[in-house]
Design an enzyme around this catalytic site. Structure first.
Site, PDB file in Angstrom:
ATOM      1  N   ASP A   8       0.849  -1.185   0.000  1.00  0.00           N
ATOM      2  CA  ASP A   8       0.000   0.000   0.000  1.00  0.00           C
ATOM      3  C   ASP A   8       0.895   1.249   0.000  1.00  0.00           C
ATOM      4  O   ASP A   8       1.934   1.296   0.650  1.00  0.00           O
ATOM      5  CB  ASP A   8      -0.905  -0.001   1.242  1.00  0.00           C
ATOM      6  CG  ASP A   8      -2.054   0.991   1.123  1.00  0.00           C
ATOM      7  OD1 ASP A   8      -3.209   0.547   1.004  1.00  0.00           O
ATOM      8  OD2 ASP A   8      -1.793   2.212   1.153  1.00  0.00           O
ATOM      9  N   GLY A  59     -15.284   3.698   3.949  1.00  0.00           N
ATOM     10  CA  GLY A  59     -13.881   4.044   3.753  1.00  0.00           C
ATOM     11  C   GLY A  59     -13.287   3.616   2.432  1.00  0.00           C
ATOM     12  O   GLY A  59     -12.089   3.769   2.224  1.00  0.00           O
ATOM     13  N   GLN A  60     -14.115   3.046   1.535  1.00  0.00           N
ATOM     14  CA  GLN A  60     -13.552   2.648   0.237  1.00  0.00           C
ATOM     15  C   GLN A  60     -13.234   3.890  -0.587  1.00  0.00           C
ATOM     16  O   GLN A  60     -14.074   4.778  -0.749  1.00  0.00           O
ATOM     17  CB  GLN A  60     -14.522   1.740  -0.530  1.00  0.00           C
ATOM     18  CG  GLN A  60     -13.896   1.156  -1.802  1.00  0.00           C
ATOM     19  CD  GLN A  60     -14.781   0.133  -2.506  1.00  0.00           C
ATOM     20  OE1 GLN A  60     -15.951  -0.066  -2.137  1.00  0.00           O
ATOM     21  NE2 GLN A  60     -14.238  -0.503  -3.525  1.00  0.00           N
ATOM     22  N   HIS A  63     -10.212  -4.849  -3.444  1.00  0.00           N
ATOM     23  CA  HIS A  63      -8.870  -5.105  -2.903  1.00  0.00           C
ATOM     24  C   HIS A  63      -8.978  -5.561  -1.456  1.00  0.00           C
ATOM     25  O   HIS A  63      -9.744  -5.015  -0.675  1.00  0.00           O
ATOM     26  CB  HIS A  63      -7.969  -3.874  -3.001  1.00  0.00           C
ATOM     27  CG  HIS A  63      -8.586  -2.618  -2.450  1.00  0.00           C
ATOM     28  ND1 HIS A  63      -9.508  -1.874  -3.144  1.00  0.00           N
ATOM     29  CD2 HIS A  63      -8.405  -1.984  -1.268  1.00  0.00           C
ATOM     30  CE1 HIS A  63      -9.874  -0.833  -2.419  1.00  0.00           C
ATOM     31  NE2 HIS A  63      -9.222  -0.878  -1.267  1.00  0.00           N
TER      32      HIS A  63
END
Ligand code: 5GP
Ligand code: ZN
Length: 111
Positions: free
Chosen positions: A29, A90-91, A97
């Protein structure tokens, strides 16, 4: 195509992959929230985990087997997996993913 994870999957953006198979790949990330914070994605575009389960259940299962293998490679004795679905949860990237997080303690329930 403007999806950033499709660009990563299509290798239009140079990335270092931690795991790759026919259906999925994994990379670190950009903004890690733990010492280990890896994203595991299906190569084919799909908006979220539920849609992936409908479209390609084997790919969804492979996200978890990839996470298990990466966690073992990194020597994690425990890890957290998460999918955010929808902006209110929160996407921020609308290509499914799995977040694989490890290397620190985690609170429950999550914030
Ligand atoms: P979400 O908020 O959708 O659940 O997670 C999206 C994740 O993608 C975030 O943790 C964010 O840091 C990460 N991210 C966004 N853009 C990029 C990028 O271009 N490269 C990488 N490696 N991670 C990204
Ligand atoms: Zn995509």
């Amino acid at each position: 195509m403007t999806c950033i994870f499709c660009k990563i999957a299509n290798k239009e953006i140079p990335s270092s992959f931690l795991y790759e198979s026919e259906k999925v790949l994994a990379f670190n990330d950009l903004t890690p929230q733990a010492p280990v914070h890896v994203l595991v994605i299906p190569k084919a575009h799909c908006e979220n985990a539920g849609e992936l389960a409908q479209a390609d259940p084997l790919a969804l299962a492979e996200l978890f087997t990839a996470a298990m293998q990466i966690a073992a490679d990194r020597g994690l004795d425990g890890y957290r997996t998460a999918f955010n679905t929808g902006a209110s949860a929160g996407q921020s990237v609308f290509h499914a993913h799995l977040h694989l997080l490890g290397g620190r303690p985690f609170a429950w329930p999550p914030g």
